[in-house]
Design a protein around this motif. Structure first.
Motif, mmCIF file in Angstrom:
data_model
loop_
_atom_site.group_PDB
_atom_site.id
_atom_site.type_symbol
_atom_site.label_atom_id
_atom_site.label_comp_id
_atom_site.label_asym_id
_atom_site.label_seq_id
_atom_site.Cartn_x
_atom_site.Cartn_y
_atom_site.Cartn_z
ATOM 1 N N ARG A 32 0.904 -1.293 0.083
ATOM 2 C CA ARG A 32 0.164 -0.021 0.164
ATOM 3 C C ARG A 32 0.861 1.224 -0.024
ATOM 4 O O ARG A 32 1.822 1.433 0.754
ATOM 5 N N GLY A 33 0.481 2.088 -0.677
ATOM 6 C CA GLY A 33 1.200 3.292 -1.057
ATOM 7 C C GLY A 33 2.375 3.450 -2.118
ATOM 8 O O GLY A 33 2.946 4.568 -2.263
ATOM 9 N N ASP A 34 2.614 2.180 -2.669
ATOM 10 C CA ASP A 34 3.724 2.243 -3.581
ATOM 11 C C ASP A 34 3.025 2.381 -5.031
ATOM 12 O O ASP A 34 1.866 2.441 -5.111
ATOM 13 N N ALA A 35 4.027 2.651 -6.022
ATOM 14 C CA ALA A 35 3.244 2.958 -7.466
ATOM 15 C C ALA A 35 3.027 1.375 -7.957
ATOM 16 O O ALA A 35 4.000 0.436 -7.904
ATOM 17 N N LEU A 36 1.838 1.270 -8.767
ATOM 18 C CA LEU A 36 1.575 0.024 -9.248
ATOM 19 C C LEU A 36 1.734 0.129 -10.821
ATOM 20 O O LEU A 36 0.997 0.919 -11.676
ATOM 21 N N HIS A 37 2.741 -0.629 -11.421
ATOM 22 C CA HIS A 37 3.044 -0.479 -12.892
ATOM 23 C C HIS A 37 2.347 -1.871 -13.416
ATOM 24 O O HIS A 37 3.005 -2.957 -13.180
ATOM 25 N N LEU A 38 1.614 -1.681 -14.457
ATOM 26 C CA LEU A 38 0.833 -2.466 -15.185
ATOM 27 C C LEU A 38 1.464 -2.466 -16.496
ATOM 28 O O LEU A 38 0.877 -1.680 -17.153
ATOM 29 N N GLN A 39 2.262 -3.225 -16.728
ATOM 30 C CA GLN A 39 3.059 -3.102 -18.037
ATOM 31 C C GLN A 39 2.514 -4.094 -19.272
ATOM 32 O O GLN A 39 2.206 -5.086 -18.982
ATOM 33 N N CYS A 40 2.118 -3.568 -20.345
ATOM 34 C CA CYS A 40 1.218 -4.212 -21.346
ATOM 35 C C CYS A 40 1.884 -3.407 -22.911
ATOM 36 O O CYS A 40 2.035 -2.155 -22.633
ATOM 37 N N THR A 41 1.781 -4.257 -23.695
ATOM 38 C CA THR A 41 2.065 -3.967 -25.036
ATOM 39 C C THR A 41 0.994 -4.445 -25.946
ATOM 40 O O THR A 41 0.266 -5.610 -25.519
ATOM 41 N N GLY A 85 -6.185 11.581 -10.813
ATOM 42 C CA GLY A 85 -4.862 12.321 -10.304
ATOM 43 C C GLY A 85 -3.903 11.242 -10.111
ATOM 44 O O GLY A 85 -2.679 11.356 -9.427
ATOM 45 N N ARG A 86 -4.232 9.950 -9.965
ATOM 46 C CA ARG A 86 -3.113 8.846 -9.689
ATOM 47 C C ARG A 86 -2.949 7.735 -10.962
ATOM 48 O O ARG A 86 -1.951 7.057 -10.818
ATOM 49 N N VAL A 87 -3.595 7.943 -12.157
ATOM 50 C CA VAL A 87 -3.317 7.041 -13.227
ATOM 51 C C VAL A 87 -2.920 7.869 -14.302
ATOM 52 O O VAL A 87 -3.448 8.727 -14.546
ATOM 53 N N ASN A 88 -1.916 7.054 -15.293
ATOM 54 C CA ASN A 88 -1.680 7.636 -16.665
ATOM 55 C C ASN A 88 -1.161 6.510 -17.470
ATOM 56 O O ASN A 88 -0.689 5.577 -16.699
ATOM 57 N N PHE A 89 -1.046 6.865 -18.753
ATOM 58 C CA PHE A 89 -0.240 5.829 -19.351
ATOM 59 C C PHE A 89 1.265 6.190 -19.193
ATOM 60 O O PHE A 89 1.613 7.559 -19.203
ATOM 61 N N THR A 90 2.116 5.121 -19.395
ATOM 62 C CA THR A 90 3.381 5.466 -19.234
ATOM 63 C C THR A 90 4.086 5.391 -20.314
ATOM 64 O O THR A 90 5.398 5.797 -20.478
ATOM 65 N N GLY A 91 3.628 4.965 -21.608
ATOM 66 C CA GLY A 91 4.365 4.872 -22.772
ATOM 67 C C GLY A 91 3.740 5.593 -23.918
ATOM 68 O O GLY A 91 2.648 6.258 -23.659
ATOM 69 N N ASP A 92 3.972 5.342 -25.236
ATOM 70 C CA ASP A 92 3.116 5.904 -26.338
ATOM 71 C C ASP A 92 2.020 4.813 -26.722
ATOM 72 O O ASP A 92 2.293 3.810 -26.990
ATOM 73 N N ALA A 93 1.071 5.530 -26.360
ATOM 74 C CA ALA A 93 -0.245 4.584 -26.627
ATOM 75 C C ALA A 93 -0.268 4.206 -27.983
ATOM 76 O O ALA A 93 -0.880 3.108 -28.520
ATOM 77 N N ASN A 94 -0.128 5.191 -28.800
ATOM 78 C CA ASN A 94 -0.160 5.134 -30.566
ATOM 79 C C ASN A 94 1.157 4.268 -30.718
ATOM 80 O O ASN A 94 0.950 3.586 -32.100
ATOM 81 N N GLY A 95 1.965 4.005 -29.880
ATOM 82 C CA GLY A 95 3.311 3.193 -30.299
ATOM 83 C C GLY A 95 3.286 1.821 -30.013
ATOM 84 O O GLY A 95 4.314 1.278 -29.527
ATOM 85 N N GLU A 96 2.176 1.332 -29.648
ATOM 86 C CA GLU A 96 1.913 -0.201 -29.158
ATOM 87 C C GLU A 96 2.308 -0.374 -27.752
ATOM 88 O O GLU A 96 2.735 -1.645 -27.368
#
Length: 240
Positions: A32-41, A85-96
Motif C-alpha cells: 500500500r502506498g507504492d506505485a502500481l505499474h501494469l506493463q502491457c504492449t 490524479g493517480r493514473v496515467n499511461f507511461t508509454g506511447d499509446a499509439n506506439g503499441e
C-alpha cells in the motif's frame, strides 16, 4: 465469387488484420502506498490505427466494474473517478505501449485489471488481457516496551506490536551484548506471538533486543535496551 473463394478471402483478411495484447506480469503483489505499474504492449497488423481504443477496467468480487483509464484514437484520455490524479499511461499509446501506472496504491485497488485494445480494422487475435493485483499492508513500525521489573531473578516480557500489517506480521528477536556484539537469546527465554519472555534474569541478560515485525511484503524493527540491576540497588535508585 464462389463460397469457397469468399471464405478464403475472409480468412486472409483475418490473418492480416489481427490484434495481440500482452501483459508482462500477470500476477502482482505490492505494498500500500507504492506505485502500481501494469506493463502491457500490443501488436496489430492493421495498416491503419485510426479509431484506436485502449481501455483499462478493474473487476472486483461482487462489485460493479470500475473504470480506470481509457485512451481514444485522437489522444483524449478518460479517467475513472476512483483514479483521478493517480493514473496515467507511461508509454506511447499509439506506439503499441498500453502500460499504465497507478500512484499511491490503496487496498481498494486490489482486484483483476482487464485491458482491451481495439480498432475497427482488427478482425482477430487477442484483444484482452488481465492482471491480478493484491495490495498488501506493510507492518507499521512496531512499538517495543518492557513489562515487569528488570531486577535479578525476576521475569520480564519484551513486548513488540505493529498496529497494521496485512497479512498479519510475524515477530522475531535478536539479542546483542552491551558491547553491541550479536549473541544467542538467553537460555531462559520463550518467544511468543506477542513478545519475548525472559525468566530468572541476571546481569548477563542485560543488552539490546531488536524486534523485527515482518510479513511477505516488508519488515520494520524496534529495539529495547535492557539493564538488569540487583533488587536492592534498583530500589535505592527508585527512592532517591
Amino acid at each position: 465469387m464462389s463460397g469457397a473463394a469468399l471464405l478464403y478471402l475472409l480468412a486472409a483478411l483475418t490473418s492480416l488484420n489481427a490484434m495481440m495484447v500482452n501483459v508482462k506480469v500477470p500476477h502482482m503483489e505490492i505494498a500500500r502506498g507504492d506505485a502500481l505499474h501494469l506493463q502491457c504492449t500490443y501488436q496489430t497488423t492493421a495498416p491503419i490505427k485510426n479509431h484506436l481504443n485502449i481501455e483499462w477496467i478493474l473487476v472486483e468480487e461482487e462489485e460493479p466494474t470500475i473504470d480506470v483509464i481509457q485512451y481514444f484514437y485522437d489522444g483524449i484520455y478518460s479517467v475513472g473517478k476512483n483514479y483521478k490524479g493517480r493514473v496515467n499511461f507511461t508509454g506511447d499509446a499509439n506506439g503499441e505501449d498500453c502500460s499504465i501506472a497507478i500512484q499511491n496504491a490503496q487496498i481498494t485497488d486490489t482486484g483483476t485489471y482487464v485491458v482491451e485494445v481495439t480498432t475497427p480494422f482488427d478482425l482477430a487475435g487477442t484483444r484482452k488481457e488481465t492482471v491480478d493485483v493484491i495490495v498488501l499492508v506493510p507492518p507499521t513500525p512496531p512499538i517495543c516496551k518492557i513489562e515487569g521489573k528488570a531486577e535479578y531473578g525476576e521475569t520480564v516480557k519484551l513486548m513488540c506490536h505493529s498496529e497494521e500489517g496485512s497479512p498479519a506480521p510475524v515477530y522475531s528477536w535478536q539479542n546483542y551484548s552491551p558491547m553491541n556484539q550479536p549473541r544467542e537469546l538467553p537460555q531462559m527465554s520463550i518467544q511468543e506471538t506477542d513478545g519475548l519472555t525472559l525468566r530468572n534474569i541476571s546481569a548477563k541478560t542485560s543488552g539490546f533486543f531488536i524486534c523485527t515485525s515482518k510479513n511477505k511484503i516488508r519488515a520494520a524493527t524496534c529495539n529495547i535496551t535492557l539493564a538488569v540491576m540487583p533488587r536492592l540497588l534498583s530500589r535505592k535508585r527508585f527512592y532517591q
